[in-house]
Design an enzyme around this catalytic site. Structure first.
Site, PDB file in Angstrom:
ATOM      1  N   GLU A  25      -3.144  50.567  44.264  1.00  0.00           N
ATOM      2  CA  GLU A  25      -1.808  50.848  44.779  1.00  0.00           C
ATOM      3  C   GLU A  25      -0.944  50.833  43.731  1.00  0.00           C
ATOM      4  O   GLU A  25      -1.299  50.092  42.607  1.00  0.00           O
ATOM      5  CB  GLU A  25      -1.496  50.187  45.964  1.00  0.00           C
ATOM      6  CG  GLU A  25      -1.273  48.594  45.601  1.00  0.00           C
ATOM      7  CD  GLU A  25      -0.241  48.082  46.575  1.00  0.00           C
ATOM      8  OE1 GLU A  25       0.929  48.400  46.814  1.00  0.00           O
ATOM      9  OE2 GLU A  25      -0.418  46.958  47.386  1.00  0.00           O
ATOM     10  N   LYS A  86       9.555  53.294  47.365  1.00  0.00           N
ATOM     11  CA  LYS A  86       8.508  52.751  48.021  1.00  0.00           C
ATOM     12  C   LYS A  86       7.975  53.756  49.025  1.00  0.00           C
ATOM     13  O   LYS A  86       8.637  54.203  49.928  1.00  0.00           O
ATOM     14  CB  LYS A  86       9.111  51.329  48.687  1.00  0.00           C
ATOM     15  CG  LYS A  86       8.045  50.659  49.370  1.00  0.00           C
ATOM     16  CD  LYS A  86       8.493  49.497  50.125  1.00  0.00           C
ATOM     17  CE  LYS A  86       7.549  49.248  51.170  1.00  0.00           C
ATOM     18  NZ  LYS A  86       8.367  48.131  51.978  1.00  0.00           N
ATOM     19  N   VAL A 106       0.130  50.046  50.679  1.00  0.00           N
ATOM     20  CA  VAL A 106      -1.442  49.897  51.064  1.00  0.00           C
ATOM     21  C   VAL A 106      -1.426  51.283  51.891  1.00  0.00           C
ATOM     22  O   VAL A 106      -2.594  51.943  51.960  1.00  0.00           O
ATOM     23  CB  VAL A 106      -1.539  48.576  51.877  1.00  0.00           C
ATOM     24  CG1 VAL A 106      -2.822  48.722  52.476  1.00  0.00           C
ATOM     25  CG2 VAL A 106      -1.642  47.595  50.890  1.00  0.00           C
ATOM     26  N   ASP A 138       9.416  44.947  63.633  1.00  0.00           N
ATOM     27  CA  ASP A 138       8.905  45.345  62.072  1.00  0.00           C
ATOM     28  C   ASP A 138       7.420  44.862  61.930  1.00  0.00           C
ATOM     29  O   ASP A 138       6.904  43.847  61.924  1.00  0.00           O
ATOM     30  CB  ASP A 138       9.623  44.431  61.122  1.00  0.00           C
ATOM     31  CG  ASP A 138       9.448  44.974  59.567  1.00  0.00           C
ATOM     32  OD1 ASP A 138       8.766  45.749  59.304  1.00  0.00           O
ATOM     33  OD2 ASP A 138      10.325  44.509  58.696  1.00  0.00           O
ATOM     34  N   SER A 140       3.941  46.619  59.819  1.00  0.00           N
ATOM     35  CA  SER A 140       4.069  47.187  58.833  1.00  0.00           C
ATOM     36  C   SER A 140       2.953  48.490  59.217  1.00  0.00           C
ATOM     37  O   SER A 140       1.936  48.361  59.795  1.00  0.00           O
ATOM     38  CB  SER A 140       3.131  46.704  57.387  1.00  0.00           C
ATOM     39  OG  SER A 140       2.890  47.485  56.502  1.00  0.00           O
ATOM     40  N   ALA A 141       3.298  49.716  58.547  1.00  0.00           N
ATOM     41  CA  ALA A 141       2.536  51.034  58.783  1.00  0.00           C
ATOM     42  C   ALA A 141       1.115  50.602  58.352  1.00  0.00           C
ATOM     43  O   ALA A 141       0.034  51.471  58.314  1.00  0.00           O
ATOM     44  CB  ALA A 141       3.088  52.072  58.312  1.00  0.00           C
ATOM     45  N   ASP A 142       0.834  49.703  57.397  1.00  0.00           N
ATOM     46  CA  ASP A 142      -0.319  49.430  56.768  1.00  0.00           C
ATOM     47  C   ASP A 142      -1.419  49.127  57.871  1.00  0.00           C
ATOM     48  O   ASP A 142      -2.556  49.542  57.711  1.00  0.00           O
ATOM     49  CB  ASP A 142      -0.428  48.195  56.070  1.00  0.00           C
ATOM     50  CG  ASP A 142       0.069  47.949  54.645  1.00  0.00           C
ATOM     51  OD1 ASP A 142       0.807  49.314  54.471  1.00  0.00           O
ATOM     52  OD2 ASP A 142       0.741  47.164  53.971  1.00  0.00           O
ATOM     53  N   LYS A 159       0.503  37.226  53.317  1.00  0.00           N
ATOM     54  CA  LYS A 159       1.494  36.417  53.043  1.00  0.00           C
ATOM     55  C   LYS A 159       1.920  35.981  54.202  1.00  0.00           C
ATOM     56  O   LYS A 159       2.268  36.652  55.202  1.00  0.00           O
ATOM     57  CB  LYS A 159       2.577  36.943  51.935  1.00  0.00           C
ATOM     58  CG  LYS A 159       2.152  37.237  50.571  1.00  0.00           C
ATOM     59  CD  LYS A 159       3.734  37.145  50.024  1.00  0.00           C
ATOM     60  CE  LYS A 159       3.431  37.490  48.362  1.00  0.00           C
ATOM     61  NZ  LYS A 159       3.164  38.760  48.406  1.00  0.00           N
TER      62      LYS A 159
HETATM   63  N1  PSU Z   1       2.306  42.258  50.495  1.00  0.00           N
HETATM   64  C1  PSU Z   1       2.251  41.653  49.241  1.00  0.00           C
HETATM   65  N2  PSU Z   1       2.503  42.226  48.058  1.00  0.00           N
HETATM   66  C2  PSU Z   1       2.983  43.528  48.286  1.00  0.00           C
HETATM   67  C3  PSU Z   1       3.039  44.229  49.526  1.00  0.00           C
HETATM   68  C4  PSU Z   1       2.753  43.401  50.573  1.00  0.00           C
HETATM   69  O1  PSU Z   1       1.933  40.225  49.375  1.00  0.00           O
HETATM   70  O2  PSU Z   1       3.061  44.279  46.960  1.00  0.00           O
HETATM   71  C5  PSU Z   1       3.441  45.792  49.285  1.00  0.00           C
HETATM   72  C6  PSU Z   1       2.080  46.426  49.654  1.00  0.00           C
HETATM   73  O3  PSU Z   1       2.583  47.665  48.865  1.00  0.00           O
HETATM   74  C7  PSU Z   1       2.235  46.910  51.222  1.00  0.00           C
HETATM   75  C8  PSU Z   1       3.717  46.787  51.359  1.00  0.00           C
HETATM   76  O4  PSU Z   1       1.654  48.016  51.558  1.00  0.00           O
HETATM   77  O5  PSU Z   1       4.504  45.678  50.602  1.00  0.00           O
HETATM   78  C9  PSU Z   1       4.000  46.691  52.753  1.00  0.00           C
HETATM   79  O6  PSU Z   1       5.568  47.029  53.078  1.00  0.00           O
HETATM   80  P1  PSU Z   1       6.027  46.944  54.501  1.00  0.00           P
HETATM   81  O7  PSU Z   1       5.934  45.708  54.866  1.00  0.00           O
HETATM   82  O8  PSU Z   1       7.406  47.461  54.441  1.00  0.00           O
HETATM   83  O9  PSU Z   1       5.090  48.087  55.251  1.00  0.00           O
HETATM   84 MN    MN Z   2       8.296  46.874  57.691  1.00  0.00          MN
END
Ligand code: PSU
Ligand code: MN
Length: 310
Positions: A25, A86, A106, A138, A140-142, A159
């Site tokens: 990524e 992002k 991701v 909140d 994540s879309a992951d 994390k």
């Molecule tokens: N968690 C980490 N390191 C990162 C990310 C998440 O420990 O770099 C990054 C990754 O690219 C992940 C994104 O897909 O943040 C998730 O962001 P969000 O929570 O806004 O979906």
């Molecule tokens: Mn988010």
């Protein structure tokens, strides 16, 4: 091939020959670390993938094109462009239509890897259900991408800026297999332990490849989360990280930061508060993930090429 994809020749040839490729990524490069450590780390990770016998394919969106495998110049562009967006999956059409740049999360990296036919993807940590999601929503879309897109994602877990219990519950609801590599507990990125039991455990790259093949041959689409615990020598004590995360979350609330800015803000503040310790751990674990990812890609290519011939 999808008309929006620009694949590096090396990646295209490897895929055509059934040889192993590992997707990487770019949010971690653009938003997870600062220059020049981000560029050094990205290059080192690509080199580890090569040493492991696979071709690295770092993914980003440049000038509206979905890039799979970046040149040295493109990698540097992602590492130094301070304003690169992002990009999660929902951002892909906007960035393509407007000819813009995006560092893929991701979720977006999985989606583009799947378009390109790359089944293995290495990252640092996956996104998940944030602490307080019952009021902020909140998530994540992951996670939804893991439910939908057939790519195996190798990470060091998630994390503890996230609610790991709720993240694991959500992955269960979404029918995403969560495998811990070589351990009985789900890892918390900086730490090998989280207090949460591993939903599944596998101990070899070949066993991971066999799970991938079984899932997809069974006609069960969607991703697989492979959590690879940080090496013990690189761990950060939970108390140190927890204090930094609590401070970052309090500061975030005070400044009204939310939405897609939340994760980058917390990651940057935790890095600052721990004065580089978290960055060192981050680099160590992503290298560790790259070694496993290459091994899984090699094993999966052997398994699937072998069965095609046989
Ligand atoms: N968690 C980490 N390191 C990162 C990310 C998440 O420990 O770099 C990054 C990754 O690219 C992940 C994104 O897909 O943040 C998730 O962001 P969000 O929570 O806004 O979906
Ligand atoms: Mn988010």
């Amino acid at each position: 091939m999808n008309a929006f994809l620009d694949m590096a020749a090396e990646v295209r040839e490897a895929l055509a020959g059934g040889r192993p490729v590992v997707a990487l990524e770019s949010t971690i490069i653009a938003h997870g670390m600062t220059f020049p450590r981000n560029l050094h780390t990205a290059c080192a990770v690509e080199e580890i993938v090569r040493e492991g016998g696979a071709v690295p394919a770092t993914i980003a969106i440049l000038d509206g094109r979905l890039k799979i495998g970046l040149s040295a110049g493109e990698l540097e562009r992602v590492a130094t462009a301070g304003d690169i967006a992002k990009a999660s999956t929902r951002d892909i059409p906007y960035l393509v239509a407007t000819g813009s740049n995006g560092a893929t999360t991701v979720a977006a990296t999985m989606r583009i890897a799947a378009m390109a036919g790359i089944p293995v993807f290495v990252t640092g940590g996956i996104g998940g259900v944030h602490r307080g999601a019952e009021t902020s929503f909140d998530i994540s879309a992951d996670l939804t991408e893991l439910a939908a897109t057939s790519v195996a994602v190798i990470s060091a877990g998630a994390k503890s800026i996230l609610d790991l219990g709720l993240t694991l519950e959500t992955l269960e609801t979404l029918s995403v297999p969560v495998v811990v590599y070589g351990a009985d507990e789900f890892p918390a990125f900086y730490s090998r332990t989280s207090g949460h039991k591993a939903p599944m455990r596998l101990d070899t790259a070949e066993a991971v490849a066999a799970l991938m093949r079984a899932k997809w041959r069974l006609g069960i689409p969607g991703g697989i989360s492979i959590a690879n615990p940080i090496p013990a020598a690189d761990e950060i004590p939970a108390a140190t990280i927890d204090a930094a995360i609590r401070a970052a979350l309090a500061e975030m609330a005070g400044r009204g930061i939310a939405g897609k800015e939340a994760t980058p803000f917390i990651l940057a503040r935790v890095n600052e508060i721990t004065a580089g310790d978290s960055l060192r751990a981050n680099i160590a674990l992503i290298k560790n993930n790259a070694r496993l990812g290459a091994a899984v890609a090699v094993a999966y290519a052997q398994l699937t090429t072998g069965s095609r011939e046989g």
